[in-house]
Scaffold this motif. Structure first.
Motif, PDB file in Angstrom:
ATOM      1  N   LEU A   1      -4.632   3.607 -10.690  1.00 23.66           N
ATOM      2  CA  LEU A   1      -4.062   3.354  -9.365  1.00 23.66           C
ATOM      3  C   LEU A   1      -4.081   4.619  -8.509  1.00 23.66           C
ATOM      4  CD1 LEU A   1      -1.043   1.103 -10.420  1.00 23.66           C
ATOM      5  CD2 LEU A   1      -3.042   0.379  -9.107  1.00 23.66           C
ATOM      6  N   ASP A   2      -4.005   5.766  -9.150  1.00 20.00           N
ATOM      7  CA  ASP A   2      -4.071   7.032  -8.430  1.00 20.00           C
ATOM      8  C   ASP A   2      -5.395   7.185  -7.698  1.00 20.00           C
ATOM      9  OD1 ASP A   2      -3.194   9.789  -7.813  1.00 20.00           O
ATOM     10  OD2 ASP A   2      -4.759  10.382  -9.219  1.00 20.00           O
ATOM     11  N   ALA A   3      -6.426   6.507  -8.176  1.00 23.03           N
ATOM     12  CA  ALA A   3      -7.739   6.578  -7.523  1.00 23.03           C
ATOM     13  C   ALA A   3      -7.789   5.787  -6.224  1.00 23.03           C
ATOM     14  CB  ALA A   3      -8.824   6.069  -8.476  1.00 23.03           C
ATOM     15  N   ASP A   4      -6.786   4.942  -5.976  1.00 23.49           N
ATOM     16  CA  ASP A   4      -6.765   4.141  -4.755  1.00 23.49           C
ATOM     17  C   ASP A   4      -6.598   5.031  -3.525  1.00 23.49           C
ATOM     18  OD1 ASP A   4      -6.906   2.033  -6.475  1.00 23.49           O
ATOM     19  OD2 ASP A   4      -4.891   1.251  -6.059  1.00 23.49           O
ATOM     20  N   ALA A   5      -7.129   4.566  -2.435  1.00 26.48           N
ATOM     21  CA  ALA A   5      -7.067   5.357  -1.208  1.00 26.48           C
ATOM     22  C   ALA A   5      -5.653   5.477  -0.663  1.00 26.48           C
ATOM     23  CB  ALA A   5      -7.973   4.733  -0.151  1.00 26.48           C
ATOM     24  N   ASN A   6      -4.771   4.535  -1.025  1.00 24.40           N
ATOM     25  CA  ASN A   6      -3.435   4.533  -0.422  1.00 24.40           C
ATOM     26  C   ASN A   6      -2.339   5.034  -1.358  1.00 24.40           C
ATOM     27  OD1 ASN A   6      -3.506   2.336  -2.174  1.00 24.40           O
ATOM     28  ND2 ASN A   6      -2.162   1.082  -0.883  1.00 24.40           N
TER      29      ASN A   6
ATOM     30  N   ALA B   1      -2.476  -6.128  -6.335  1.00 18.94           N
ATOM     31  CA  ALA B   1      -2.237  -7.333  -5.546  1.00 18.94           C
ATOM     32  C   ALA B   1      -0.852  -7.352  -4.903  1.00 18.94           C
ATOM     33  CB  ALA B   1      -2.412  -8.572  -6.424  1.00 18.94           C
ATOM     34  N   VAL B   2       0.015  -6.428  -5.315  1.00 16.14           N
ATOM     35  CA  VAL B   2       1.370  -6.372  -4.761  1.00 16.14           C
ATOM     36  C   VAL B   2       1.350  -5.559  -3.474  1.00 16.14           C
ATOM     37  CG1 VAL B   2       3.732  -5.592  -5.161  1.00 16.14           C
ATOM     38  CG2 VAL B   2       2.382  -6.499  -7.054  1.00 16.14           C
ATOM     39  N   PRO B   3       1.808  -6.127  -2.364  1.00 16.71           N
ATOM     40  CA  PRO B   3       1.866  -5.371  -1.109  1.00 16.71           C
ATOM     41  C   PRO B   3       2.811  -4.170  -1.252  1.00 16.71           C
ATOM     42  CG  PRO B   3       2.157  -7.714  -0.708  1.00 16.71           C
ATOM     43  CD  PRO B   3       2.266  -7.527  -2.176  1.00 16.71           C
ATOM     44  N   VAL B   4       2.407  -3.044  -0.718  1.00 16.04           N
ATOM     45  CA  VAL B   4       3.246  -1.844  -0.781  1.00 16.04           C
ATOM     46  C   VAL B   4       3.592  -1.397   0.639  1.00 16.04           C
ATOM     47  CG1 VAL B   4       2.354  -1.101  -3.009  1.00 16.04           C
ATOM     48  CG2 VAL B   4       1.181  -0.364  -0.912  1.00 16.04           C
ATOM     49  N   PRO B   5       4.594  -0.538   0.774  1.00 13.71           N
ATOM     50  CA  PRO B   5       5.034  -0.134   2.136  1.00 13.71           C
ATOM     51  C   PRO B   5       3.908   0.416   2.999  1.00 13.71           C
ATOM     52  CG  PRO B   5       6.596   0.639   0.472  1.00 13.71           C
ATOM     53  CD  PRO B   5       5.403   0.100  -0.277  1.00 13.71           C
TER      54      PRO B   5
END
Length: 278
Positions: free
Chosen positions: A80-85, A274-278
């Motif tokens: 998940l750390d590789a995600d852009a956000n 798939a979970v929306p984050v702030p």
């Protein structure tokens, strides 16, 4: 002597109390990508923290970052750390952590984290005892180990402990932080007759895992967290399938048995994305 060594190795990574919370210094090995500059419009990556047990640490995924907690570069937090956000700023998840040890981990996470994931509860209900007595070294204690874990999972005390972890995360972080509780996969593939051809107790352990996940989900929802159920994501990929995402006891190092592979942790990461984050 050989049997003693094997048992010690099994206990090491299947979750005995010998592993306490990760020290802040050791958690630093998980610091992932460097801080990126602000994105257009002023937005930045969300600070992300990951706490919990061996499934949160990434045992089974290989490419370990340390030998105290066996956090993996292929764990779902690092993927998940590789995600852009997202940027992983705290990763104290540790092999063997129960809800008690996870509470201690929370004290080390960044107070400005906007996303926190946790997988916890398996060690509270005796994961290592069941794996040892039912699969690694089958014994007459198998059924009693399963029954003991089921009784704990059904208890109010267990629910209170899981709720305590979530509440502590909320207290530690900012009010708008997203708390995501990820459950456990079913470890074993069952054939059309509902059995696993290698392991006698596979169907019962799968059934108890469903119960455990349901309890954790109920507590998570009741405390305002988001629960991620990975049972469907791993469907068809348990031990005994043609494409297992779970490390089988029979073929590899004792220390990684009955945990997801790197591919399994990728499935975890995709489910959490798939979970929306702030």
């Amino acid at each position: 002597m050989v049997a003693t060594a094997i048992l010690a190795a099994l206990a090491l990574l299947l979750g005995t109390a010998a592993f306490g919370p990760a020290e802040p210094a050791s958690a630093a090995v998980a610091a992932g990508k460097p801080v990126k500059p602000p994105k257009p419009g002023g937005s930045t990556e969300l600070e992300y923290a990951a706490v919990g047990d061996s499934f949160a640490a990434g045992v089974g995924g290989g490419s370990y970052l340390d030998t105290s907690c066996y956090r993996s570069a292929n764990s779902y937090p690092r993927q998940l750390d590789a995600d852009a956000n997202k940027r992983l700023v705290s990763f104290p998840a540790c092999t063997g952590a129960s809800t008690v040890e996870t509470l201690a981990q929370i004290a080390t996470i960044s107070t400005t984290a906007k996303v926190v994931t946790v997988t916890v509860g398996g060690n509270d209900v005796g994961f290592s005892n069941v794996m040892r007595n039912c699969f690694a070294f089958p014994s007459d204690s198998c059924q009693s180990s399963i029954d003991a874990g089921a009784a704990i999972a059904a208890s109010q005390a267990f629910r209170d402990k899981v709720a305590g972890v979530i509440t502590a995360i909320r207290t530690r972080t900012e009010p708008d932080a997203k708390v995501i509780v990820a459950g456990y996969p079913l470890l074993f593939h069952l054939n059309s007759s509902g059995v696993n051809t290698r392991y006698q107790w596979a169907d019962e352990v799968n059934a108890e895992t469903v119960v455990l996940n349901n309890v954790i989900e109920s507590v998570a929802v009741g405390t305002g967290a988001t629960f991620v159920d990975v049972e469907d994501d791993f469907a068809g990929h348990g031990i005994g399938s043609g494409s297992s995402w779970i490390v089988d006891w029979m073929y590899v190092n004792w220390n990684t048995a009955f945990h997801p592979t790197a591919t399994g942790y990728a499935a975890y990461a995709n489910a959490i994305r798939a979970v929306p984050v702030p």
